[in-house]
Design a protein around this motif. Structure first.
Motif, short mmCIF file in Angstrom:
data_model
loop_
_atom_site.label_atom_id
_atom_site.label_comp_id
_atom_site.label_asym_id
_atom_site.label_seq_id
_atom_site.Cartn_x
_atom_site.Cartn_y
_atom_site.Cartn_z
N PHE A 177 0.85 -1.20 0.00
CA PHE A 177 0.00 0.00 0.00
C PHE A 177 0.88 1.25 0.00
O PHE A 177 0.60 2.24 -0.69
CB PHE A 177 -0.92 -0.02 1.22
CG PHE A 177 -1.87 1.15 1.28
CD1 PHE A 177 -2.97 1.21 0.44
CD2 PHE A 177 -1.65 2.20 2.17
CE1 PHE A 177 -3.83 2.30 0.48
CE2 PHE A 177 -2.50 3.29 2.21
CZ PHE A 177 -3.60 3.34 1.37
N GLY A 178 1.97 1.20 0.78
CA GLY A 178 2.90 2.32 0.83
C GLY A 178 3.47 2.62 -0.55
O GLY A 178 3.58 3.78 -0.96
N TYR A 179 3.85 1.56 -1.26
CA TYR A 179 4.36 1.72 -2.63
C TYR A 179 3.30 2.38 -3.53
O TYR A 179 3.60 3.27 -4.31
CB TYR A 179 4.71 0.35 -3.23
CG TYR A 179 6.07 -0.17 -2.84
CD1 TYR A 179 7.14 0.70 -2.63
CD2 TYR A 179 6.30 -1.53 -2.71
CE1 TYR A 179 8.39 0.22 -2.28
CE2 TYR A 179 7.54 -2.02 -2.37
CZ TYR A 179 8.59 -1.15 -2.15
OH TYR A 179 9.83 -1.62 -1.82
N LEU A 180 2.08 1.89 -3.38
CA LEU A 180 1.00 2.35 -4.28
C LEU A 180 0.69 3.83 -4.08
O LEU A 180 0.50 4.56 -5.06
CB LEU A 180 -0.27 1.51 -4.02
CG LEU A 180 -1.43 1.72 -4.99
CD1 LEU A 180 -1.05 1.24 -6.39
CD2 LEU A 180 -2.68 0.98 -4.52
N VAL A 181 0.66 4.28 -2.82
CA VAL A 181 0.26 5.67 -2.57
C VAL A 181 1.46 6.60 -2.34
O VAL A 181 1.28 7.78 -2.09
CB VAL A 181 -0.72 5.76 -1.38
CG1 VAL A 181 -1.98 4.99 -1.65
CG2 VAL A 181 -0.05 5.30 -0.09
N GLY A 182 2.68 6.04 -2.37
CA GLY A 182 3.86 6.88 -2.25
C GLY A 182 4.21 7.28 -0.83
O GLY A 182 4.89 8.27 -0.60
N LEU A 183 3.75 6.50 0.16
CA LEU A 183 4.12 6.76 1.56
C LEU A 183 5.26 5.83 1.96
O LEU A 183 5.56 4.86 1.25
CB LEU A 183 2.92 6.52 2.48
CG LEU A 183 1.76 7.52 2.38
CD1 LEU A 183 0.57 7.02 3.20
CD2 LEU A 183 2.20 8.89 2.89
N SER A 184 5.89 6.11 3.14
CA SER A 184 6.96 5.24 3.62
C SER A 184 6.41 3.83 3.86
O SER A 184 5.49 3.65 4.66
CB SER A 184 7.51 5.79 4.95
OG SER A 184 8.15 4.76 5.66
N PRO A 185 6.97 2.81 3.18
CA PRO A 185 6.46 1.44 3.37
C PRO A 185 6.58 0.96 4.81
O PRO A 185 5.76 0.16 5.26
CB PRO A 185 7.35 0.60 2.44
CG PRO A 185 7.93 1.55 1.47
CD PRO A 185 8.05 2.86 2.18
N VAL A 186 7.60 1.47 5.54
CA VAL A 186 7.76 1.03 6.94
C VAL A 186 6.58 1.52 7.78
O VAL A 186 6.01 0.78 8.59
CB VAL A 186 9.10 1.55 7.52
CG1 VAL A 186 9.20 1.20 9.00
CG2 VAL A 186 10.27 0.96 6.77
N THR A 225 3.51 2.45 6.68
CA THR A 225 2.24 1.81 6.29
C THR A 225 2.22 0.36 6.77
O THR A 225 1.17 -0.16 7.17
CB THR A 225 2.04 1.87 4.76
OG1 THR A 225 3.23 1.43 4.11
CG2 THR A 225 1.68 3.28 4.30
N ALA A 226 3.40 -0.30 6.77
CA ALA A 226 3.47 -1.67 7.30
C ALA A 226 3.19 -1.69 8.79
O ALA A 226 2.52 -2.60 9.30
CB ALA A 226 4.84 -2.27 7.00
N LEU A 227 3.70 -0.66 9.48
CA LEU A 227 3.47 -0.56 10.94
C LEU A 227 1.97 -0.46 11.22
O LEU A 227 1.44 -1.19 12.08
CB LEU A 227 4.21 0.66 11.49
CG LEU A 227 4.05 0.94 12.99
CD1 LEU A 227 4.67 -0.17 13.81
CD2 LEU A 227 4.69 2.26 13.37
N VAL A 228 1.29 0.40 10.50
CA VAL A 228 -0.15 0.57 10.70
C VAL A 228 -0.88 -0.73 10.37
O VAL A 228 -1.74 -1.22 11.13
CB VAL A 228 -0.69 1.73 9.82
CG1 VAL A 228 -2.21 1.78 9.87
CG2 VAL A 228 -0.09 3.05 10.28
N ALA A 229 -0.52 -1.36 9.23
CA ALA A 229 -1.19 -2.60 8.82
C ALA A 229 -0.94 -3.73 9.81
O ALA A 229 -1.85 -4.49 10.16
CB ALA A 229 -0.72 -3.00 7.43
N ALA A 230 0.31 -3.83 10.29
CA ALA A 230 0.66 -4.93 11.19
C ALA A 230 -0.03 -4.78 12.54
O ALA A 230 -0.60 -5.74 13.08
CB ALA A 230 2.18 -4.98 11.38
N VAL A 231 -0.01 -3.57 13.10
CA VAL A 231 -0.67 -3.36 14.39
C VAL A 231 -2.18 -3.54 14.23
O VAL A 231 -2.84 -4.21 15.04
CB VAL A 231 -0.34 -1.96 14.96
CG1 VAL A 231 -1.18 -1.66 16.19
CG2 VAL A 231 1.14 -1.86 15.30
#
Lengths: 239, 270
Positions: free
Chosen positions: B50-59, B61-67
């Motif tokens: 998702f981070g890649y798709l919208v141009g945000l930091s993948p770390v 966006t991964a943090l939000v998704a994982a939590v």
């Protein structure tokens, strides 16, 4: 004096299923030692959950020391031994670590245990006769000794009500008798209200003055000696 | 080896992860939810995509998704009565499928993605290190403060609930810590291997330790040792760091199992 437990006209059914309990009424005075027996599926566990405030009855009321059970304000003073299958008996813990977990609610959640709480834990371990095993891993103890450790955990709460759910399940007959004698002594010395829940009551038949049989409701409530002969045989209780 | 900037950075970030992963994993293993890290890793993969798709930091966006995924698993398990393994399976496959779809939409099946999947510890930047250090410190401090409560719930969740301990809140907090650990560990060992670092040192420690506290502390030591030895082997052997770290942790399990068998053999029968 306010009774420890009051159930008035309690009905319960799971998710639109048939009623598990109908019009259950029960009063347990402070300081009593009561055995609650009945067949598997007869409603004992449901009754237990309602009186501990973990489930709300469809009808009727459940009171703990005069307060609605589901909103009971002094939960830290409830000592509870869950069924063996629900306990972390294979965790790499010592007896002392298990018993210390019993001070969690009373002693606070954060940081290490205080000195006063440690003394209470040591007393609970001594009360069940496990001083010499206090720092032994739980996994090296027999089934009966493990149950003693979890009874000590319940005692560490310095409970006003001690509830034991199937405490002798998976324990050999010799250890069952020993546990029954232990509970009788703890009841006498600590003057704690004890509720002993089991699908059979042979182990405590000689130490309790009151037996409650649950089978879709309360079908018997009195001294074990008054139990109708046919029900006295545990195989009938199971039926 | 340590005269190189990137290796110092790798050891620093790896040390935080080497301590935090088993510290959180310890309570997950005791509750027999060893695979939760794997399931949440797949949710983190969706976050990276998702981070890649919208141009945000993948770390981030991964943090939000994982939590979020971890809290969802706990909610499904506790509130909806879904069995733990079913809740995990739902998260596992949904996360993976969402990740694949999002990555294909972003057109990013490339080396950058592989760095998250398999770890790229040698490319850790200063800002990565700061994020790992800050979040790692928060995670370790939380575990330190709540150690007794989390241990008590692992021993007897029902008893704690009856006694009025806020079990549901603590379970959600533990789930969030799992998500946090996955997110900050993925640059070190990779999304596909992060769960191993949460579980293997704990299993190894429980084979030989004779108390819960000793088991917990030994798991942390083994986690740290796995990272240090794995990084060293990977540097001199020119091997993938994430895989080397996890293989060292697996070797600790084998060694501890053998040592545990010998020790038990010496204990008189009960």
């Amino acid at each position: 004096m306010t009774p420890a437990i009051e159930l008035h006209g309690v009905d319960y059914a799971y998710d639109g299923g048939p009623p598990v309990l109908r019009d259950a009424c029960l009063t347990v005075e402070e300081g009593e030692f009561v055995a609650i027996a009945g067949p598997n599926g007869g409603g004992k566990t449901t009754l237990l959950r309602i009186l501990l405030g973990l489930a709300r009855p469809a009808a009727g009321t459940a009171l703990l020391f005069g307060e609605p059970a589901h909103r009971f304000s002094r939960r830290a003073t409830l000592g509870y031994l869950a069924q063996r299958s629900r306990l972390g008996t294979d965790a790499p813990a010592t007896v002392r670590e298990v018993v210390s977990a019993g001070r969690l609610a009373a002693g606070g959640l954060l940081g290490p245990l205080r000195a006063g709480d440690k003394a209470i834990v040591a007393r609970a371990i001594a009360d069940v006769g496990l001083e010499e095993k206090a720092d032994a891993p739980l996994a090296t103890l027999s089934g009966g000794q493990q149950q003693r450790a979890f009874i000590a955990k319940a005692l560490a709460a310095e409970p006003s009500l001690l509830v034991l759910d199937e405490p002798t399940a998976g324990v050999d007959p010799g250890a069952q008798e020993s546990l029954a004698r232990l509970l009788e002594r703890l009841h006498r010395e600590r003057q704690v209200t004890v509720l002993y829940v089991s699908h059979e009551f042979g182990a405590v038949e000689n130490v309790v003055r009151r037996l409650v049989l649950v089978r879709g409701g309360i079908v018997f409530d009195g001294p074990p000696s008054d139990l109708p002969g046919a029900w006295h045989d545990p195989s009938h209780v199971h039926a | 080896m340590l005269e190189l900037d990137f290796m110092r950075m790798a050891f620093a970030a790896g040390s935080v992860v080497g301590l935090l992963a088993p510290a959180v994993g310890f309570f997950v293993v005791q509750r027999r939810m060893s695979l939760i890290g794997d399931g949440i890793g797949h949710t983190a993969f969706a976050g990276v995509a998702f981070g890649y798709l919208v141009g945000l930091s993948p770390v981030l966006t991964a943090l939000v998704a994982a939590v979020g995924g971890a809290v969802a698993v706990e909610w499904l398990r506790a509130r909806r009565g879904t069995a733990g393994d079913q809740a995990l399976a739902l998260l596992f496959y949904t996360g993976l499928a969402a990740g694949v779809v999002l990555v294909s939409a972003a057109g990013r099946f490339d080396a950058g993605l592989f760095a998250f999947l398999f770890g790229a510890i040698l490319t850790v930047t200063t800002s990565d290190l700061v994020l790992v250090a800050v979040l790692g410190a928060v995670g370790l401090a939380t575990i330190g403060l709540l150690y007794r409560a989390l241990a008590g719930i692992a021993l007897d969740e029902e008893g704690a609930h009856v006694a009025g301990v806020p079990v549901a809140l603590l379970n959600v907090l533990l789930a969030a810590l799992v998500g946090l650990t996955v997110a900050i560990s993925m640059r070190i060992v990779g999304i596909l291997l992060v769960a191993a670092l949460m579980v293997l040192p704990v299993i190894a420690a429980s084979r030989v330790a004779r108390s819960m506290r000793a088991s917990f502390l030994l798991a942390l030591a083994l986690g740290l040792a796995s990272v240090w030895i794995g990084l060293t082997v990977s540097y001199y052997g020119n091997l993938a760091a994430g895989g080397a770290i996890v293989l060292v942790a697996a070797a600790f399990v084998l060694a501890a199992t053998a040592a545990g068998s010998v020790t038990r053999g010496r204990v008189p029968a009960r």
